[in-house]
Motif scaffolding. Structure first.
Motif, mmCIF file in Angstrom:
data_model
loop_
_atom_site.group_PDB
_atom_site.id
_atom_site.type_symbol
_atom_site.label_atom_id
_atom_site.label_comp_id
_atom_site.label_asym_id
_atom_site.label_seq_id
_atom_site.Cartn_x
_atom_site.Cartn_y
_atom_site.Cartn_z
ATOM 1 N N GLU A 143 35.790 1.507 88.459
ATOM 2 C CA GLU A 143 36.984 0.665 88.585
ATOM 3 C C GLU A 143 36.739 -0.668 87.867
ATOM 4 N N GLN A 144 37.836 -1.381 87.545
ATOM 5 C CA GLN A 144 37.715 -2.641 86.816
ATOM 6 C C GLN A 144 38.536 -3.737 87.493
ATOM 7 N N HIS A 145 38.358 -3.868 88.798
ATOM 8 C CA HIS A 145 39.121 -4.861 89.556
ATOM 9 C C HIS A 145 38.736 -6.288 89.170
ATOM 10 N N THR A 146 39.705 -7.183 89.232
ATOM 11 C CA THR A 146 39.470 -8.614 89.123
ATOM 12 C C THR A 146 39.921 -9.254 90.433
ATOM 13 N N LEU A 147 39.683 -10.538 90.567
ATOM 14 C CA LEU A 147 40.114 -11.230 91.785
ATOM 15 C C LEU A 147 41.619 -11.135 91.983
ATOM 16 N N ASN A 148 42.350 -11.012 90.870
ATOM 17 C CA ASN A 148 43.813 -10.956 90.949
ATOM 18 C C ASN A 148 44.343 -9.578 91.322
ATOM 19 N N THR A 149 43.522 -8.541 91.180
ATOM 20 C CA THR A 149 43.995 -7.191 91.510
ATOM 21 C C THR A 149 43.495 -6.712 92.873
ATOM 22 N N LEU A 150 42.570 -7.445 93.463
ATOM 23 C CA LEU A 150 42.051 -7.067 94.775
ATOM 24 C C LEU A 150 42.899 -7.662 95.887
ATOM 25 N N THR A 151 43.041 -6.938 96.986
ATOM 26 C CA THR A 151 43.791 -7.426 98.146
ATOM 27 C C THR A 151 43.002 -7.165 99.420
ATOM 28 N N VAL A 152 43.170 -8.035 100.396
ATOM 29 C CA VAL A 152 42.518 -7.859 101.694
ATOM 30 C C VAL A 152 42.982 -6.539 102.307
ATOM 31 N N ASP A 153 42.046 -5.839 102.943
ATOM 32 C CA ASP A 153 42.250 -4.541 103.605
ATOM 33 C C ASP A 153 42.268 -3.359 102.640
ATOM 34 N N SER A 154 42.071 -3.610 101.322
ATOM 35 C CA SER A 154 41.918 -2.488 100.399
ATOM 36 C C SER A 154 40.668 -1.694 100.789
ATOM 37 N N THR A 155 40.736 -0.372 100.673
ATOM 38 C CA THR A 155 39.624 0.477 101.107
ATOM 39 C C THR A 155 39.168 1.415 99.984
ATOM 40 N N GLU A 156 37.931 1.841 100.071
ATOM 41 C CA GLU A 156 37.363 2.863 99.188
ATOM 42 C C GLU A 156 36.325 3.640 99.991
ATOM 43 N N SER A 157 35.992 4.825 99.519
ATOM 44 C CA SER A 157 34.965 5.610 100.201
ATOM 45 C C SER A 157 34.241 6.516 99.212
ATOM 46 N N LEU A 158 33.027 6.918 99.578
ATOM 47 C CA LEU A 158 32.215 7.855 98.803
ATOM 48 C C LEU A 158 31.672 8.913 99.754
ATOM 49 N N SER A 159 31.664 10.153 99.307
ATOM 50 C CA SER A 159 31.051 11.221 100.097
ATOM 51 C C SER A 159 29.680 11.539 99.502
ATOM 52 N N PHE A 160 28.682 11.715 100.368
ATOM 53 C CA PHE A 160 27.335 11.996 99.863
ATOM 54 C C PHE A 160 26.607 12.993 100.749
ATOM 55 N N TYR A 161 25.500 13.477 100.214
ATOM 56 C CA TYR A 161 24.752 14.568 100.826
ATOM 57 C C TYR A 161 23.303 14.436 100.380
ATOM 58 N N ILE A 162 22.370 14.509 101.309
ATOM 59 C CA ILE A 162 20.951 14.376 100.980
ATOM 60 C C ILE A 162 20.233 15.676 101.319
#
Length: 538
Positions: A143-162
């Motif tokens: 992603e290429q977010h800047t301070l102007n494109t980010l908003t409070v409560d924005s979420t992201e997630s990653l799934s992983f496996y070991i």
């Protein structure tokens, strides 16, 4: 090792792997993932042979970036906090410091706790693992977010496996790459391995490309197990545009049960400064100064002031030679812009500190274009601040190699043609910081001071040959060179000035164009100071 870490974590952030993008950042070159040296905490297991170490919590602060090919050391201190009779485990607190050699400049501080279990999990290490094994279960994009494109409560997630294969990949490509004769190969802390993905959530998701990891806290409630699918989640809690910092909450979950929780602070770097295009220059009526047919060589012209100068001179009718050290693609894009808008441009790689490279540059120019009429020495090393007590002589020499030696070599091979043609223009780039030095810039200002003295000597020695040598001295300009200074502080400096702003790169290019033109034939050994109403006054 960096590539192996990127493959394991899928953190292929451009600041770490893409030189063309990283060179336009505040770091001016690629930097190492902060979590890569952090992963060396795995060596702690060597202190407890035939036992297993599981980390429980981390509180980590990243103080400074680590560049490629820098040597680091890690120091870990630990002490036991609890041990019960008949217990199969012990608890420890630890502190760790990662430092750059040779001055032991502290770059990372870590503290936390871990447990040592007397019964080790069975782990068969695969010595021959070579296939890239990412911890993530899905492919991701940067992603290429800047301070102007980010908003409070924005979420992201990653799934992983070991699993054992991924752990073997970690040991063989990262741990053993650092210490090939490791004594005991035990199961690495799965909590530590899971923590490495904080690098990915910051560098690839929130904020993404423009991120620099500042700090994090993470506490595990339960142990991350092999062969189970987990989800790393993050959400933005606070955004501070003044400090360019965002704070995010982070958690690790499995089947809707939380295994770990914490928070992350990240610095959101500004995207690269966009220079004016050739079309912008022609539309602004800046393209007529009696320079048609002249040949101009601009060193360090694949970005910033050099880039804008090359474009302006080409739109004024010059044939321009764009040189680059590492930014080949950027230089070619600039040349394409120039040619698309009716100009002429030649692109050539050059290391101005290497005399053979400079000789090759002039040979190529002579064969493809002919003699140059104008030399603009713009190449610069960097503008990063350094504590003066940490500087050694090699630091000063590194700056002088580019600023003074590079300028001299380029002049040395230009002057014979200038004398032969009984005309020539040399324009060198200095800085107003020579007269008003900010703290932390001793090596940069020393080199620029030397350049100013060198330029005056050039003017004196060459005046009888109708060769003018002058200096352009700008105040702070909005280019990638100064992105090491937080944008909020740069904005504060601009607002404090009588003009209420910084110098524009096109204004510097206009001053250079004037000194390159016949309009300045009566001027030599002088400075054009773009001071924005601040001292020094002529």
């Amino acid at each position: 090792m960096v590539n192996a870490f990127a493959a394991l974590t899928s953190d292929v952030n451009s600041l770490h792997l893409n030189e063309e993008i990283a060179r336009k950042s505040r770091f001016r070159t690629r930097i190492v993932h902060g979590m890569l040296p952090f992963s060396m905490l795995a060596f702690l297991a060597q202190e407890f042979p035939n036992k297993s170490v599981q980390f429980i919590s981390f509180h980590t602060r990243f103080l400074k970036a680590i560049h490629y090919n820098q040597t680091i050391s890690i120091t870990i201190d630990y002490f036991e906090t609890s041990k019960q009779d008949n217990s199969s485990s012990q608890s420890f607190d630890f502190t760790a410091t990662i430092s750059k050699l040779p001055h032991l400049e502290k770059v990372t501080e870590i503290k936390g706790c871990f447990d040592v279990h007397h019964e080790t999990s069975k782990f068969i290490f695969d010595h021959n693992v070579s296939r890239i094994n990412s911890l993530l279960t899905d492919k991701i994009i940067e992603e290429q977010h800047t301070l102007n494109t980010l908003t409070v409560d924005s979420t992201e997630s990653l799934s992983f496996y070991i699993d054992e294969t991924k752990l073997s990949y970690f040991i063989s490509t990262i741990i053993q790459a650092h210490e090939p004769f490791i004594k005991h190969i035990t199961l690495p802390s799965t909590n530590l391995i899971a923590s490495l993905l904080l690098s990915t959530i910051v560098g690839m998701k929130i904020p993404g490309r423009h991120a620099t990891f500042s700090s994090f806290k993470l506490k595990f409630i339960n142990e991350v197990l092999l062969h189970k699918k987990y989800k790393l989640k993050t959400s933005i809690k606070r955004i501070s545009k003044a400090s360019e910092v965002i704070k995010t909450l982070v958690s690790i979950e499995c089947e809707n049960q939380q295994l770990a929780e914490g928070e992350i602070e990240s610095l959101v770097n500004p995207p690269p400064t966009k220079m004016l295009s050739c079309f912008d220059i022609t539309q602004s009526g800046l393209n007529d100064l009696g320079l048609k047919g002249k040949v101009a060589l601009i060193t360090g012209s694949s970005r910033g002031i050099g880039e804008t100068t090359a474009k302006l001179l080409s739109m004024l009718g010059c044939k321009v030679i764009i040189t680059y050290y590492k930014g080949k693609n950027d230089a070619q894009i600039i040349a394409t812009d120039i040619k698309t808008n009716g100009g002429e441009a030649l692109v050539q790689q050059c290391d101005v500190t290497n005399e053979e490279s400079v000789k090759t540059l002039y040979k190529v120019i002579s064969e493809k274009i002919g003699d140059i009429d104008i030399l603009i020495n713009n190449a610069v090393k960097d503008f990063s601040a350094s504590d003066i007590e940490l500087l050694n002589w090699d630091d000063f020499l590194g700056e002088l190699e580019v600023t003074l030696k590079g300028t001299h070599l380029c002049c040395k091979y230009a002057i014979p043609a200038f004398k032969r043609n009984n005309r020539g223009k040399i324009i060198n780039l200095s800085t107003i910081a020579v007269a008003n030095p900010p703290a932390g810039q001793a090596k940069y200002i020393s080199a620029k001071s030397a350049l100013e003295g060198y330029t005056k000597s050039l003017a004196k020695d060459l005046v009888k040959n109708n060769i003018q040598a002058n200096i352009v001295v700008p105040n702070m300009a909005e280019t990638d060179l100064v992105t090491s200074i937080p944008s909020a502080y740069r904005h504060k400096i601009a607002q404090s000035r009588p003009y209420g702003r910084h110098v524009k790169p096109i204004e510097i290019a206009q001053s250079i164009a004037f000194l390159a033109s016949p309009w300045s034939d009566a001027i030599t050994g002088q400075k054009i100071v773009l001071n924005l109403g601040e001292p020094p006054f002529a």
